[in-house]
Write a protein that holds these residues in place. Structure first.
Motif, PDB file in Angstrom:
ATOM      1  N   CYS A 141       1.548  21.293 -11.046  1.00 44.04           N
ATOM      2  CA  CYS A 141       1.332  19.958 -11.928  1.00 44.04           C
ATOM      3  C   CYS A 141       0.461  18.895 -11.161  1.00 44.04           C
ATOM      4  N   SER A 144      -0.427  13.252 -14.660  1.00 46.51           N
ATOM      5  CA  SER A 144       0.669  12.735 -15.684  1.00 46.51           C
ATOM      6  C   SER A 144      -0.134  12.167 -16.822  1.00 46.51           C
ATOM      7  N   CYS A 147       4.273   9.075 -20.653  1.00 47.29           N
ATOM      8  CA  CYS A 147       5.274   9.258 -21.478  1.00 47.29           C
ATOM      9  C   CYS A 147       5.888  10.869 -21.339  1.00 47.29           C
ATOM     10  N   ALA A 148       6.176  11.347 -20.337  1.00 44.30           N
ATOM     11  CA  ALA A 148       6.606  12.727 -20.064  1.00 44.30           C
ATOM     12  C   ALA A 148       5.711  13.883 -20.380  1.00 44.30           C
ATOM     13  N   TYR A 149       4.574  13.611 -20.436  1.00 38.02           N
ATOM     14  CA  TYR A 149       3.319  14.579 -20.981  1.00 38.02           C
ATOM     15  C   TYR A 149       2.621  14.899 -19.334  1.00 38.02           C
ATOM     16  N   TYR A 150       2.430  16.294 -18.933  1.00 31.80           N
ATOM     17  CA  TYR A 150       1.818  16.383 -17.682  1.00 31.80           C
ATOM     18  C   TYR A 150       0.621  17.279 -17.832  1.00 31.80           C
ATOM     19  N   THR A 169       8.168  17.905 -23.617  1.00 30.09           N
ATOM     20  CA  THR A 169       9.200  16.700 -24.037  1.00 30.09           C
ATOM     21  C   THR A 169       9.330  16.500 -25.589  1.00 30.09           C
ATOM     22  N   SER A 225       5.045   9.262 -11.999  1.00 29.08           N
ATOM     23  CA  SER A 225       5.847  10.315 -12.291  1.00 29.08           C
ATOM     24  C   SER A 225       7.048  10.466 -11.249  1.00 29.08           C
ATOM     25  N   ARG A 226       8.260  10.733 -11.344  1.00 21.79           N
ATOM     26  CA  ARG A 226       9.256  10.683 -10.373  1.00 21.79           C
ATOM     27  C   ARG A 226       8.949  11.727  -9.236  1.00 21.79           C
ATOM     28  N   PRO A 239       7.008  16.795 -12.942  1.00 21.61           N
ATOM     29  CA  PRO A 239       8.076  16.504 -13.438  1.00 21.61           C
ATOM     30  C   PRO A 239       9.166  17.333 -13.093  1.00 21.61           C
TER      31      PRO A 239
END
Length: 243
Positions: A141, A144, A147-150, A169, A225-226, A239
Motif C-alpha cells: 500500500c 491514500s 475516504c478509505a480508498y488506497y 470500502t 491513514s491509521r 489500511p
C-alpha cells in the motif's frame, strides 16, 4: 518538485495543501542501498524496479498522487515481525470471487431453524473474511486517496510493478488503475509521471480564476491513514487487514 512548491498555484493541486494530510510537494530523503535491502529482507520480497529506483533516487515518500506516497523506512529494533503478506501471490481474480460470495450470503428463509441458519452464516462469514483479507496479498500500500480508498503496488506475480486501487470500502474489491487514453495496466512510473504532468499544469496555470483556498495551518508530518504495517508490519502505513 522544488519548482512546483514555488508555483503560483501549487495549493490548487489535489492533496498538496490539506489540513494534516497535504504533502506540500515535499519529499523524504532517499534510502541508501543498504536501507532498501533491509526493507526488502523484512518484507520477504524484492520491490518492483521502478519503485526501487524512486526510493533510491527521488525520495522515500512524500509528494505524489492524492495525499502523497507513504513513508518507506527500514525496520528498526521495535518494528513488529513481518507476516509475509507482501511476498504472497497476488490474485486479482479474488475480487470476482468475493463478489459472487457476497451474493450468496445465507438467508434465514432458506433454513429450517435458527441454529441451521447461524451455522451457515458463520461459515459464510468466515470465508468472506478470508477473501477480503486475501485481496491485498502480494501488494504494497503506497498511498491514500482519502475516504478509505488506497493505492496498491503489486509486488509479486505477472502483474508485478502495476498500480491497483483498493476500493473494498465500497464493495468493489481491488481493481487496476486506468489512465485516460492509455489501455492496459499502469506501471508505477507511468502512474507517478501522469500525476506530475497534471500537477505541473494545475500549479502553473494562471489563465483561469483559482478556487478559494481553505484557511488552515497544515501539519506536514501527519499521514492520512491509521498506523499499520505496509503489507507486513511497521515500516509504513496501510489500511487495516493488510498486515
Amino acid at each position: 518538485m522544488l519548482a512546483l512548491r514555488n508555483a503560483p498555484r501549487w495549493w490548487v493541486v489535489s492533496g498538496a495543501d490539506f489540513p494534516g494530510y497535504g504533502h506540500n510537494f515535499e519529499l523524504l530523503p532517499v534510502l541508501t542501498a543498504d536501507q532498501l535491502r533491509a526493507v526488502e529482507r523484512w518484507l520477504g520480497t524484492e520491490l518492483p524496479e521502478e519503485y526501487r529506483t524512486f526510493l533510491l533516487q527521488v525520495g522515500a515518500g512524500g509528494a505524489g498522487p492524492d495525499y502523497g506516497l507513504f513513508p518507506m523506512q527500514p525496520p528498526g529494533p521495535d518494528t513488529p515481525p513481518a507476516t509475509g503478506h507482501c511476498a504472497l501471490p497476488f490474485r486479482p481474480e479474488l475480487t470476482a470471487e468475493l463478489d459472487a460470495h457476497e451474493w450468496a450470503e445465507p438467508r434465514r428463509a432458506d433454513y429450517p431453524d435458527d441454529d441451521a441458519f447461524a451455522a451457515a452464516f458463520a461459515s459464510w462469514d468466515a470465508r468472506h473474511g478470508e477473501l477480503y483479507e486475501a485481496l491485498s496479498e502480494g501488494t504494497l500500500c503506497i498511498s491514500s486517496q482519502g475516504c478509505a480508498y488506497y493505492t496498491l503496488l503489486v509486488a509479486t506475480g505477472p502483474r508485478r510493478g502495476t498500480i491497483w486501487e483498493d476500493v473494498r470500502t465500497v464493495g468493489e474489491g481491488v481493481v487496476p488503475v486506468e489512465l485516460r487514453g492509455k489501455p492496459g495496466h499502469v506501471s508505477f512510473a507511468e502512474w507517478y509521471l501522469n500525476w506530475l504532468e497534471h500537477a505541473e499544469r494545475r500549479a502553473w496555470d494562471t489563465t483561469t480564476a483559482p478556487p478559494p483556498r481553505l484557511q488552515f495551518t497544515s501539519d506536514r508530518r501527519q499521514e492520512p491513514s491509521r498506523e499499520a504495517a505496509n503489507s507486513d508490519g511497521g515500516i509504513a502505513r496501510q489500511p487495516p487487514g493488510s498486515a
